[in-house]
Write a protein that holds these residues in place. Structure first.
Motif, mmCIF file in Angstrom:
data_model
loop_
_atom_site.group_PDB
_atom_site.id
_atom_site.type_symbol
_atom_site.label_atom_id
_atom_site.label_comp_id
_atom_site.label_asym_id
_atom_site.label_seq_id
_atom_site.Cartn_x
_atom_site.Cartn_y
_atom_site.Cartn_z
ATOM 1 N N TRP A 42 0.618 -1.235 0.025
ATOM 2 C CA TRP A 42 -0.049 -0.211 -0.110
ATOM 3 C C TRP A 42 1.086 1.233 0.229
ATOM 4 O O TRP A 42 0.487 2.197 -0.967
ATOM 5 C CB TRP A 42 -0.895 -0.015 1.041
ATOM 6 C CG TRP A 42 -1.501 1.261 1.262
ATOM 7 C CD1 TRP A 42 -1.544 2.435 1.966
ATOM 8 C CD2 TRP A 42 -3.028 1.449 0.746
ATOM 9 N NE1 TRP A 42 -2.506 3.086 1.867
ATOM 10 C CE2 TRP A 42 -3.491 2.664 0.992
ATOM 11 C CE3 TRP A 42 -3.762 0.848 -0.283
ATOM 12 C CZ2 TRP A 42 -4.714 3.259 0.625
ATOM 13 C CZ3 TRP A 42 -4.821 1.498 -0.938
ATOM 14 C CH2 TRP A 42 -5.221 2.611 -0.353
ATOM 15 N N ARG A 43 1.860 1.417 0.635
ATOM 16 C CA ARG A 43 2.877 2.491 0.912
ATOM 17 C C ARG A 43 3.993 2.483 0.390
ATOM 18 O O ARG A 43 4.701 3.295 0.448
ATOM 19 C CB ARG A 43 2.988 2.694 2.437
ATOM 20 C CG ARG A 43 1.784 2.776 3.310
ATOM 21 C CD ARG A 43 1.023 4.270 3.012
ATOM 22 N NE ARG A 43 1.999 5.244 3.755
ATOM 23 C CZ ARG A 43 1.970 6.469 3.591
ATOM 24 N NH1 ARG A 43 0.632 6.978 3.214
ATOM 25 N NH2 ARG A 43 2.754 7.421 3.809
ATOM 26 N N GLY A 44 4.346 1.555 -0.646
ATOM 27 C CA GLY A 44 5.588 1.397 -1.288
ATOM 28 C C GLY A 44 6.011 2.772 -1.979
ATOM 29 O O GLY A 44 5.246 3.188 -2.575
ATOM 30 N N PRO A 45 7.212 3.324 -1.781
ATOM 31 C CA PRO A 45 7.425 4.677 -2.554
ATOM 32 C C PRO A 45 7.697 4.289 -3.712
ATOM 33 O O PRO A 45 7.908 5.279 -4.783
ATOM 34 C CB PRO A 45 9.031 4.995 -1.774
ATOM 35 C CG PRO A 45 9.601 3.433 -1.329
ATOM 36 C CD PRO A 45 8.289 2.660 -0.929
ATOM 37 N N ASP A 46 8.028 2.921 -4.507
ATOM 38 C CA ASP A 46 8.333 2.641 -5.906
ATOM 39 C C ASP A 46 7.688 1.787 -6.355
ATOM 40 O O ASP A 46 7.112 0.670 -5.655
ATOM 41 C CB ASP A 46 9.743 2.366 -5.819
ATOM 42 C CG ASP A 46 10.409 2.714 -7.175
ATOM 43 O OD1 ASP A 46 9.680 3.156 -8.147
ATOM 44 O OD2 ASP A 46 11.672 2.482 -7.363
ATOM 45 N N LEU A 47 7.545 1.601 -7.583
ATOM 46 C CA LEU A 47 6.931 0.398 -8.292
ATOM 47 C C LEU A 47 7.593 -0.965 -7.984
ATOM 48 O O LEU A 47 6.894 -1.950 -7.759
ATOM 49 C CB LEU A 47 6.624 0.745 -9.802
ATOM 50 C CG LEU A 47 6.060 -0.554 -10.530
ATOM 51 C CD1 LEU A 47 4.547 -0.468 -9.861
ATOM 52 C CD2 LEU A 47 6.041 -0.189 -12.048
ATOM 53 N N VAL A 48 8.896 -0.801 -7.973
ATOM 54 C CA VAL A 48 9.484 -1.837 -7.583
ATOM 55 C C VAL A 48 9.423 -2.764 -6.174
ATOM 56 O O VAL A 48 9.477 -3.688 -5.915
ATOM 57 C CB VAL A 48 11.138 -1.844 -7.874
ATOM 58 C CG1 VAL A 48 11.847 -3.079 -7.579
ATOM 59 C CG2 VAL A 48 11.215 -1.486 -9.291
ATOM 60 N N ASP A 49 9.394 -1.758 -5.340
ATOM 61 C CA ASP A 49 8.963 -1.950 -3.965
ATOM 62 C C ASP A 49 7.749 -2.812 -3.839
ATOM 63 O O ASP A 49 7.439 -3.639 -3.319
ATOM 64 C CB ASP A 49 8.852 -0.714 -3.085
ATOM 65 C CG ASP A 49 10.566 -0.454 -2.743
ATOM 66 O OD1 ASP A 49 11.420 -1.093 -2.746
ATOM 67 O OD2 ASP A 49 10.641 0.806 -2.530
ATOM 68 N N ARG A 50 6.503 -2.222 -4.497
ATOM 69 C CA ARG A 50 5.184 -2.909 -4.673
ATOM 70 C C ARG A 50 5.135 -4.301 -5.317
ATOM 71 O O ARG A 50 4.687 -5.150 -4.804
ATOM 72 C CB ARG A 50 4.322 -2.089 -5.294
ATOM 73 C CG ARG A 50 3.912 -0.826 -4.655
ATOM 74 C CD ARG A 50 2.966 0.171 -5.011
ATOM 75 N NE ARG A 50 2.780 1.129 -4.097
ATOM 76 C CZ ARG A 50 2.684 2.414 -4.453
ATOM 77 N NH1 ARG A 50 3.409 2.848 -5.571
ATOM 78 N NH2 ARG A 50 2.230 3.225 -3.457
ATOM 79 N N VAL A 51 6.167 -4.403 -6.341
ATOM 80 C CA VAL A 51 6.130 -5.772 -6.925
ATOM 81 C C VAL A 51 6.731 -6.773 -6.034
ATOM 82 O O VAL A 51 6.441 -7.745 -5.862
ATOM 83 C CB VAL A 51 7.093 -5.704 -8.178
ATOM 84 C CG1 VAL A 51 7.433 -7.411 -8.810
ATOM 85 C CG2 VAL A 51 6.103 -4.769 -9.275
ATOM 86 N N LEU A 52 7.722 -6.293 -5.475
ATOM 87 C CA LEU A 52 8.627 -7.424 -4.267
ATOM 88 C C LEU A 52 7.602 -7.651 -3.108
ATOM 89 O O LEU A 52 7.801 -8.759 -2.636
ATOM 90 C CB LEU A 52 9.776 -6.771 -3.905
ATOM 91 C CG LEU A 52 11.027 -6.797 -4.901
ATOM 92 C CD1 LEU A 52 12.259 -5.847 -4.479
ATOM 93 C CD2 LEU A 52 11.499 -8.148 -5.141
ATOM 94 N N ALA A 53 6.915 -6.420 -2.704
ATOM 95 C CA ALA A 53 6.010 -6.981 -1.602
ATOM 96 C C ALA A 53 4.688 -7.741 -1.936
ATOM 97 O O ALA A 53 4.392 -8.693 -1.129
ATOM 98 C CB ALA A 53 5.351 -5.620 -1.121
ATOM 99 N N MET A 54 4.489 -7.671 -3.093
ATOM 100 C CA MET A 54 3.297 -8.592 -3.731
ATOM 101 C C MET A 54 3.954 -9.951 -3.661
ATOM 102 O O MET A 54 3.181 -10.936 -3.234
ATOM 103 C CB MET A 54 2.772 -8.152 -5.046
ATOM 104 C CG MET A 54 1.836 -9.060 -5.472
ATOM 105 S SD MET A 54 1.324 -8.829 -7.361
ATOM 106 C CE MET A 54 2.491 -9.665 -7.898
#
Length: 89
Positions: free
Chosen positions: A25-37
């Motif tokens: 939800w709060r990832g600063p970057d798209l790459v962080d969101r992909v890794l979180a998913m």
């Protein structure tokens, strides 16, 4: 004894799911969101398998396998999108 360990594992994986959802939800970057998913998928699979151990059900193991396949394909698709901008060439 195994039941107590399984309950502790459920709580730990549940906390991991919450933390990964927060990063998604709060990832600063798209790459962080992909890794979180991707990490969220692994934690959900671990929750399903641990619950299957507690219930003694083999159906949940098959559900975890299906969820792992879908998670792998979605992670590859998101990574291709991040790197190339296209999913299907």
């Amino acid at each position: 004894m195994i039941e107590a360990a399984a309950w502790v594992a459920l709580v730990a994986f549940g906390a991991g799911v919450l933390l990964c959802a927060w990063r998604l939800w709060r990832g600063p970057d798209l790459v962080d969101r992909v890794l979180a998913m991707d990490t969220l998928t692994v934690n959900v699979i671990a929750l399903i398998v641990t619950w299957g151990i507690l219930q003694g059900s083999s159906v949940l193991f098959e559900a975890a396998l299906f969820f792992a396949m879908i998670g792998f394909v979605s992670t590859v698709a998101f990574c291709r999108y991040v790197l190339r901008g296209l999913i299907i060439e």
